[in-house]
Write an enzyme that holds these catalytic residues in place. Structure first.
Site, PDB file in Angstrom:
ATOM      1  N   GLY A  90      36.560  19.253  54.202  1.00 30.13           N
ATOM      2  CA  GLY A  90      36.226  20.480  52.857  1.00 30.13           C
ATOM      3  C   GLY A  90      35.657  19.851  51.625  1.00 30.13           C
ATOM      4  O   GLY A  90      34.935  20.435  51.088  1.00 30.13           O
ATOM      5  N   THR A  91      35.945  18.662  51.329  1.00 34.75           N
ATOM      6  CA  THR A  91      35.500  18.174  50.008  1.00 34.75           C
ATOM      7  C   THR A  91      33.781  17.816  50.170  1.00 34.75           C
ATOM      8  O   THR A  91      33.317  18.580  49.296  1.00 34.75           O
ATOM      9  CB  THR A  91      35.977  16.775  49.791  1.00 34.75           C
ATOM     10  N   GLN A 175      42.253  26.275  53.273  1.00 36.25           N
ATOM     11  CA  GLN A 175      43.498  26.798  53.620  1.00 36.25           C
ATOM     12  C   GLN A 175      43.659  27.888  54.298  1.00 36.25           C
ATOM     13  O   GLN A 175      44.724  28.354  54.879  1.00 36.25           O
ATOM     14  CB  GLN A 175      44.330  26.747  52.227  1.00 36.25           C
ATOM     15  N   SER A 193      37.681  23.092  57.020  1.00 35.14           N
ATOM     16  CA  SER A 193      37.998  21.723  57.422  1.00 35.14           C
ATOM     17  C   SER A 193      38.860  21.669  58.567  1.00 35.14           C
ATOM     18  O   SER A 193      39.579  22.433  58.963  1.00 35.14           O
ATOM     19  CB  SER A 193      38.742  20.908  56.266  1.00 35.14           C
ATOM     20  N   HIS A 195      40.798  19.142  59.640  1.00 29.10           N
ATOM     21  CA  HIS A 195      42.087  18.353  59.643  1.00 29.10           C
ATOM     22  C   HIS A 195      43.309  19.384  59.082  1.00 29.10           C
ATOM     23  O   HIS A 195      44.479  19.002  59.335  1.00 29.10           O
ATOM     24  CB  HIS A 195      42.155  16.968  58.765  1.00 29.10           C
ATOM     25  N   THR A 231      24.053  11.473  61.794  1.00 33.01           N
ATOM     26  CA  THR A 231      24.221  11.787  62.877  1.00 33.01           C
ATOM     27  C   THR A 231      25.478  12.650  63.124  1.00 33.01           C
ATOM     28  O   THR A 231      26.568  12.141  62.385  1.00 33.01           O
ATOM     29  CB  THR A 231      24.449  10.439  63.789  1.00 33.01           C
ATOM     30  N   CYS A 318      45.129  15.505  46.356  1.00 33.45           N
ATOM     31  CA  CYS A 318      44.026  14.908  45.500  1.00 33.45           C
ATOM     32  C   CYS A 318      44.329  15.192  44.183  1.00 33.45           C
ATOM     33  O   CYS A 318      43.794  14.307  43.212  1.00 33.45           O
ATOM     34  CB  CYS A 318      42.718  15.818  45.816  1.00 33.45           C
TER      35      CYS A 318
END
Length: 376
Positions: A90-91, A175, A193, A195, A231, A318
């Site tokens: 996501g970042t 989210q 994302s 995770h 990759t 974060c």
């Protein structure tokens, strides 16, 4: 309940910090994977390596798996497969969306809108972008990482474009992805994302509307349509896609299950004095619950719960390392209420029994801490 609490606490941990990260589910290669406990692998990749850019058989297999995963993610979002760019999470997706757009459109007048309570992976690129100059960008969150407030992103995006047809709308969807339904009408960029959806860390992606110009943040071999060199993490991508398929297919079922868990903890509002539920709007995600227990620092309560095998947080991991004003304060809540806040976030793998245990522990812990504070 006390006997049940003691047995449960001794037997396992209770993880209510799923907005920070989720457990990665096992990834099976057969058809026997339990829907609840594992993802079936429909992509034809096994344990042998394969670079999707290689011309040999394993490379071709990896490329096909990558294409199938891209198609599945596109179907979840309701867009074209060619509009999906895979990243490391996501970042990176948020940075590519914000900085990539601004750097590709420097000749346009600078105008960037973002609320002060957005995630740091949005606010920091916005700060850097304002120094670079260029572009008209509206930044939104599909679901608030702090309070769970849900934004009708299509409605806001279309309204923004009625006011300014040149506006480009970016949505931090991390989210909300696979948990809330999304309509991409009017939305130009949408991040996600792995995770956050039990798909493993180190992988994510970005919807980029066809025709929108972005400057790549990583240069090299020209992978991902030239927008993200390097990759591709084929194993991580197909695991994320399998998770997305499962969660989106069972979205309504899982939302009901998680709502039952959230309701049990929300009863603390009636059972404990000076307890508040923190949110701003009318629609809130069942996956996130932010509560303040006045007079008790959220950090203290989080540590006490952790000692009892219960894991929650004070908000975005974060942001917790910074000394900036808290998200709740930016939203307009008092400093005292913000300092007393704890965020609980849930997964479909959590249970009602876990919520009952956590509620009981909180009631006892808060009452005990308040007695100690009164004596001090």
């Amino acid at each position: 309940m006390s006997e049940k609490l003691n047995k449960a606490s001794a037997a396992r941990h209770i993880y209510f910090d799923n907005a920070a990260t989720t457990a990665s589910l096992p990834f099976t290669t057969d058809n026997e994977g339990s829907r609840r406990h594992s993802h079936h692998n429909p992509y034809g990749v096994g344990t042998l390596p394969g670079n999707a850019s290689s011309a040999h058989g394993l490379g071709v297999r990896a490329e096909r798996a990558l294409g199938a995963a891209r198609g599945d993610i596109a179907r979840v979002l309701g867009c074209g497969a060619g509009e999906i760019v895979f990243t490391s999470g996501g970042t990176e997706s948020n940075n590519l969306a914000i900085l990539g757009f601004v750097m590709a459109n420097k000749r346009r007048n600078l105008e960037i809108f973002a609320e002060a309570w957005e995630h740091p992976s949005v606010l920091e690129p916005v700060r850097a972008a304002r120094e670079l100059g260029g572009g008209r960008l509206v930044c939104l969150s599909h679901v608030s990482h702090e309070t769970g407030d849900v934004c009708d992103v299509s409605k806001v995006a279309l309204a923004a474009k009625r006011d300014n047809p040149d506006a480009v709308v970016f949505v931090d969807g991390v989210q909300g992805f696979c948990k809330e339904r999304v309509n991409l009408d009017g939305v130009d960029l949408y991040s996600f994302s792995g995770h956050k959806i039990h798909g493993g860390s180190g992988v994510g992606g970005l919807f980029v509307r066809k025709g929108l110009r972005l400057m790549p943040m990583m240069l090299g071999g020209g992978q991902e349509g030239g927008l993200r060199a390097g990759t591709e993490n084929v194993g991580g991508i197909v695991q994320m896609a399998a998770a997305a398929r499962e969660l989106s297919a069972a979205r309504d079922e899982y939302a009901v299950r998680v709502s039952e868990i959230k309701v049990i903890l929300m009863k603390l509002f009636d059972e404990l004095p000076d307890c508040f539920v923190n949110f701003m709007g009318e629609e809130v995600s069942p996956y996130i619950l932010n509560m303040s227990f006045m007079g008790i620092k959220g950090e203290t309560l989080v540590h006490i719960l952790s000692e009892k095998g219960i894991y929650a947080s004070m908000g975005a991991a974060c942001r917790s390392r910074t000394k900036k004003k808290s998200v709740l304060e930016e939203m307009g809540f008092s400093a005292e209420r913000a300092q007393s806040a704890v965020r609980f976030s849930f997964s479909h793998l959590n249970t009602v029994e876990e919520a009952e245990i956590v509620a009981e522990v909180i009631k006892k812990s808060v009452a005990e801490m308040r007695r100690v504070l009164r004596r001090a």
